[in-house]
Design a protein around this motif. Structure first.
Motif, PDB file in Angstrom:
ATOM      1  N   ILE B  17      50.801   7.831  15.292  1.00 28.99           N
ATOM      2  CA  ILE B  17      50.177   7.063  16.333  1.00 28.99           C
ATOM      3  C   ILE B  17      51.397   5.939  16.710  1.00 28.99           C
ATOM      4  CG2 ILE B  17      48.427   4.949  16.887  1.00 28.99           C
ATOM      5  CD1 ILE B  17      46.728   6.594  15.196  1.00 28.99           C
ATOM      6  N   GLU B  56      40.622   3.274  27.754  1.00 28.19           N
ATOM      7  CA  GLU B  56      41.269   4.842  26.907  1.00 28.19           C
ATOM      8  C   GLU B  56      41.122   5.851  27.923  1.00 28.19           C
ATOM      9  OE1 GLU B  56      38.387   3.638  23.448  1.00 28.19           O
ATOM     10  OE2 GLU B  56      39.912   5.228  22.832  1.00 28.19           O
ATOM     11  N   GLY B  58      42.240   9.681  27.311  1.00 38.58           N
ATOM     12  CA  GLY B  58      42.726  10.785  26.341  1.00 38.58           C
ATOM     13  C   GLY B  58      43.533  10.174  25.334  1.00 38.58           C
ATOM     14  N   ARG B  59      44.644  10.740  25.059  1.00 37.41           N
ATOM     15  CA  ARG B  59      45.553  10.393  23.921  1.00 37.41           C
ATOM     16  C   ARG B  59      46.089   8.958  24.216  1.00 37.41           C
ATOM     17  NH1 ARG B  59      50.096  12.495  22.794  1.00 37.41           N
ATOM     18  NH2 ARG B  59      50.432  13.475  25.188  1.00 37.41           N
ATOM     19  N   LEU B  75      49.533   5.307  21.821  1.00 41.59           N
ATOM     20  CA  LEU B  75      49.836   6.570  22.208  1.00 41.59           C
ATOM     21  C   LEU B  75      49.266   7.368  20.675  1.00 41.59           C
ATOM     22  CD1 LEU B  75      52.124   5.100  23.712  1.00 41.59           C
ATOM     23  CD2 LEU B  75      52.977   7.708  24.162  1.00 41.59           C
ATOM     24  N   LYS B  76      48.365   8.035  20.835  1.00 40.62           N
ATOM     25  CA  LYS B  76      47.933   9.173  19.597  1.00 40.62           C
ATOM     26  C   LYS B  76      48.251  10.434  19.731  1.00 40.62           C
ATOM     27  CE  LYS B  76      43.354   6.258  19.690  1.00 40.62           C
ATOM     28  NZ  LYS B  76      42.111   6.341  19.965  1.00 40.62           N
ATOM     29  N   GLU B  77      48.296  10.888  18.352  1.00 42.95           N
ATOM     30  CA  GLU B  77      48.635  12.242  18.283  1.00 42.95           C
ATOM     31  C   GLU B  77      49.947  12.619  18.882  1.00 42.95           C
ATOM     32  OE1 GLU B  77      43.564  13.343  18.473  1.00 42.95           O
ATOM     33  OE2 GLU B  77      45.313  14.638  19.458  1.00 42.95           O
ATOM     34  N   GLN B  79      53.426  13.762  20.677  1.00 43.92           N
ATOM     35  CA  GLN B  79      53.991  15.156  21.024  1.00 43.92           C
ATOM     36  C   GLN B  79      55.378  14.692  21.349  1.00 43.92           C
ATOM     37  OE1 GLN B  79      51.367  17.283  23.638  1.00 43.92           O
ATOM     38  NE2 GLN B  79      49.542  16.948  22.616  1.00 43.92           N
ATOM     39  N   ASP B  82      56.311  13.496  24.720  1.00 49.64           N
ATOM     40  CA  ASP B  82      56.015  11.952  24.696  1.00 49.64           C
ATOM     41  C   ASP B  82      57.294  10.969  24.728  1.00 49.64           C
ATOM     42  OD1 ASP B  82      52.726  12.251  22.971  1.00 49.64           O
ATOM     43  OD2 ASP B  82      53.334  12.467  25.016  1.00 49.64           O
TER      44      ASP B  82
END
Lengths: 114, 109
Positions: B17, B56, B58-59, B75-77, B79, B82
């Motif tokens: 994150i 919020e 999504g990610r 920004l979560k998870e 990738q 990103d």
């Protein structure tokens, strides 16, 4: 289908030349913009047109002139190009010019003046 | 004067994150955009905040505190895709959109 399209994508030209960048949007938006993104990545608005009327004209040199034949097109004409004009120029559009209206950008035109 | 302050560059690990902060000083305020810009591409819209709190999507989440002149993008998870620059842009009272220089986010495996 490309929403905001601009041509050319790359342009290399000599100092003193006159060049144009064309922009078209098929989103039905009534406001279009030209932005300049310099080497430091700042996006600076140059012009915006709403219903064919200029509503923002930042302190850009008068060598730059926007031309809008209709609300779907906003072309950028540059006279007597200078080295400092080298940058990426983005065309954009939105539905109205109120805060919060998403601005959709074209892919950019990389201008290099030599 | 009008000013946007974001970190120039951040690095994070895939799957983690990251929070990208933005502080701004504008003549009045009418909301704030976050845009994503991959290298060599156009900026694309991520979020718009006009009221205090967390939005919020999504990610991605975006937070705003108007009293503090502060926003962040979470920004979560993470990738690899990103990896991009993230631009903070508040609207001032004259309906001018003021763009920051963006934060370049580098994602490592």
């Amino acid at each position: 289908d490309t929403a905001v399209s601009q041509t050319p994508k790359y342009l290399v030209t000599q100092m003193g030349n006159d060049k144009s960048i064309k922009c078209e949007q098929n989103l039905g938006h009534d406001t279009m913009y030209w932005y300049k993104q310099d080497s430091k990545k700042f996006l600076k608005i140059m012009f915006s047109y709403n219903n064919k009327e200029l509503i923002i004209n930042e302190t850009v040199p008068n060598r730059f002139s926007p031309k809008s034949p209709d609300k779907a097109h906003l072309n950028l004409h540059i006279n007597s190009l200078e080295l400092g004009d080298s940058a990426v120029y983005f065309c954009a559009s939105s539905h109205g010019d109120n805060p919060g209206n998403t601005i959709y950008f074209g892919e950019g035109s990389w201008l290099t003046v030599v | 004067g009008q000013n946007i302050d974001q970190p120039t560059e951040m690095t994070a690990t895939e799957g983690a994150i990251v929070q990208i902060n933005c502080t701004y000083q504008t003549s009045g305020f009418n909301g704030l955009f976050w845009y994503q810009q991959h290298a060599g591409e156009a900026p694309t819209f991520l979020s718009y905040n006009v009221l205090d709190g967390l939005e919020e999507k999504g990610r991605f989440s975006s937070f705003l505190s108007r009293s503090k002149g502060y926003s962040y993008l979470l920004l979560k998870e993470l990738q690899m895709k990103d990896s991009a620059s993230y631009l903070c842009a508040p609207w001032d009272s004259n309906y001018q959109l003021i763009w920051g220089a963006g934060t370049k986010l580098i994602i490592k495996p």
